[in-house]
Design an enzyme around this catalytic site. Structure first.
Site, PDB file in Angstrom:
ATOM      1  N   GLY A 126      96.895  52.751 -60.794  1.00 17.33           N
ATOM      2  CA  GLY A 126      97.532  53.456 -59.700  1.00 17.33           C
ATOM      3  C   GLY A 126      97.418  52.618 -58.443  1.00 17.33           C
ATOM      4  O   GLY A 126      96.523  51.773 -58.330  1.00 17.33           O
ATOM      5  N   GLN A 176      97.303  50.647 -49.574  1.00 21.58           N
ATOM      6  CA  GLN A 176      96.486  49.591 -50.191  1.00 21.58           C
ATOM      7  C   GLN A 176      97.153  48.226 -50.125  1.00 21.58           C
ATOM      8  O   GLN A 176      96.486  47.210 -50.342  1.00 21.58           O
ATOM      9  CB  GLN A 176      96.189  49.925 -51.660  1.00 21.58           C
ATOM     10  N   CYS A 217      88.463  51.737 -57.734  1.00 20.62           N
ATOM     11  CA  CYS A 217      89.586  51.602 -56.816  1.00 20.62           C
ATOM     12  C   CYS A 217      89.805  50.116 -56.556  1.00 20.62           C
ATOM     13  O   CYS A 217      88.843  49.388 -56.320  1.00 20.62           O
ATOM     14  CB  CYS A 217      89.250  52.324 -55.509  1.00 20.62           C
ATOM     15  N   LEU A 218      91.058  49.674 -56.600  1.00 22.99           N
ATOM     16  CA  LEU A 218      91.347  48.255 -56.367  1.00 22.99           C
ATOM     17  C   LEU A 218      90.922  47.819 -54.964  1.00 22.99           C
ATOM     18  O   LEU A 218      90.703  46.637 -54.725  1.00 22.99           O
ATOM     19  CB  LEU A 218      92.841  47.978 -56.567  1.00 22.99           C
ATOM     20  N   HIS A 226      93.604  60.690 -56.872  1.00 24.33           N
ATOM     21  CA  HIS A 226      93.032  59.512 -56.220  1.00 24.33           C
ATOM     22  C   HIS A 226      94.071  58.841 -55.305  1.00 24.33           C
ATOM     23  O   HIS A 226      93.782  58.507 -54.149  1.00 24.33           O
ATOM     24  CB  HIS A 226      92.545  58.538 -57.303  1.00 24.33           C
ATOM     25  N   GLU A 227      95.303  58.690 -55.821  1.00 24.73           N
ATOM     26  CA  GLU A 227      96.336  57.985 -55.044  1.00 24.73           C
ATOM     27  C   GLU A 227      96.825  58.814 -53.852  1.00 24.73           C
ATOM     28  O   GLU A 227      97.044  58.273 -52.758  1.00 24.73           O
ATOM     29  CB  GLU A 227      97.514  57.585 -55.938  1.00 24.73           C
ATOM     30  N   HIS A 255      94.585  58.503 -51.013  1.00 22.25           N
ATOM     31  CA  HIS A 255      94.800  57.281 -50.222  1.00 22.25           C
ATOM     32  C   HIS A 255      95.781  57.537 -49.085  1.00 22.25           C
ATOM     33  O   HIS A 255      95.651  56.973 -47.994  1.00 22.25           O
ATOM     34  CB  HIS A 255      95.364  56.153 -51.096  1.00 22.25           C
TER      35      HIS A 255
HETATM   36 NI    NI Z   1      92.207  53.516 -54.967  1.00 23.92          NI
END
Ligand code: NI
Length: 180
Positions: A47, A52, A98-99, A140-141, A144
């Protein structure tokens, strides 16, 4: 398509709320979406939210993962201006990463099932339901887009680990459960 640089923990773009997408037909937005899909795939993510990649707009891409015994599938869903509504009050705790926070994992409660609504990349209304991992990814997304990172959702910060220490933390958590 271009692989974009991923903003990491500490960059303010990750904690500012993102702005609503007004014109989905915009070629520059289509470029952003293509880049996000490419960037997610290259980073081996499941995701990605626009903040991000330093774009404070309400756009997410996510792998629609369906885990069924007879069918394990995943395709990429694009959602503009997504809104989630929990279906029921069942929560599941699981480790996620998370990236933007490389190498860290945290134990986070999420709703098991959610309904989502928003718009696809052409601007057409898109609604659906998600459960388990796909529901977790969406929560989660969408977080963000509101400037919320997974550690902010953790009820117990002891359950935060470097990925390589995760097996040890899992063992410890098992022991604690055995005691209670
Ligand atoms: Ni994330």
């Amino acid at each position: 398509m271009t692989i974009r640089t991923i903003a990491r923990l500490g960059h303010p773009v990750l904690i500012n709320p993102a702005t609503v997408v007004e014109s989905p037909g915009d070629p520059e937005l289509q470029q952003l979406i293509d880049d996000m899909i490419e960037t997610m795939a290259t980073a081996d993510g499941i995701g990605l939210a626009a903040p991000q990649v330093h774009e404070s707009r309400r756009v997410i891409v996510a792998r629609r993962i369906v885990e069924r015994p007879e069918r394990h599938s995943s395709d990429v869903i694009v959602l503009l201006n997504p809104i989630l509504t929990p279906l029921g009050d069942e929560m599941i705790e699981a480790f996620e990463g998370c990236l933007s926070i490389p190498d860290l994992r945290g134990y986070v409660p999420r709703y098991r099932r959610v309904a989502f609504r928003g718009f696809d990349r052409q601007g057409h209304p898109l609604i659906g339901e998600a459960e388990d991992l796909f529901a977790r990814i969406l929560q989660h997304e969408v977080d963000h887009l509101d400037g919320i990172l997974f550690p902010m959702r953790m009820p117990d910060l002891r359950h935060l680990a470097l990925a390589e220490e995760l097996p040890h933390l899992r063992d410890w958590m098992e022991e604690q459960r055995g005691r209670s």
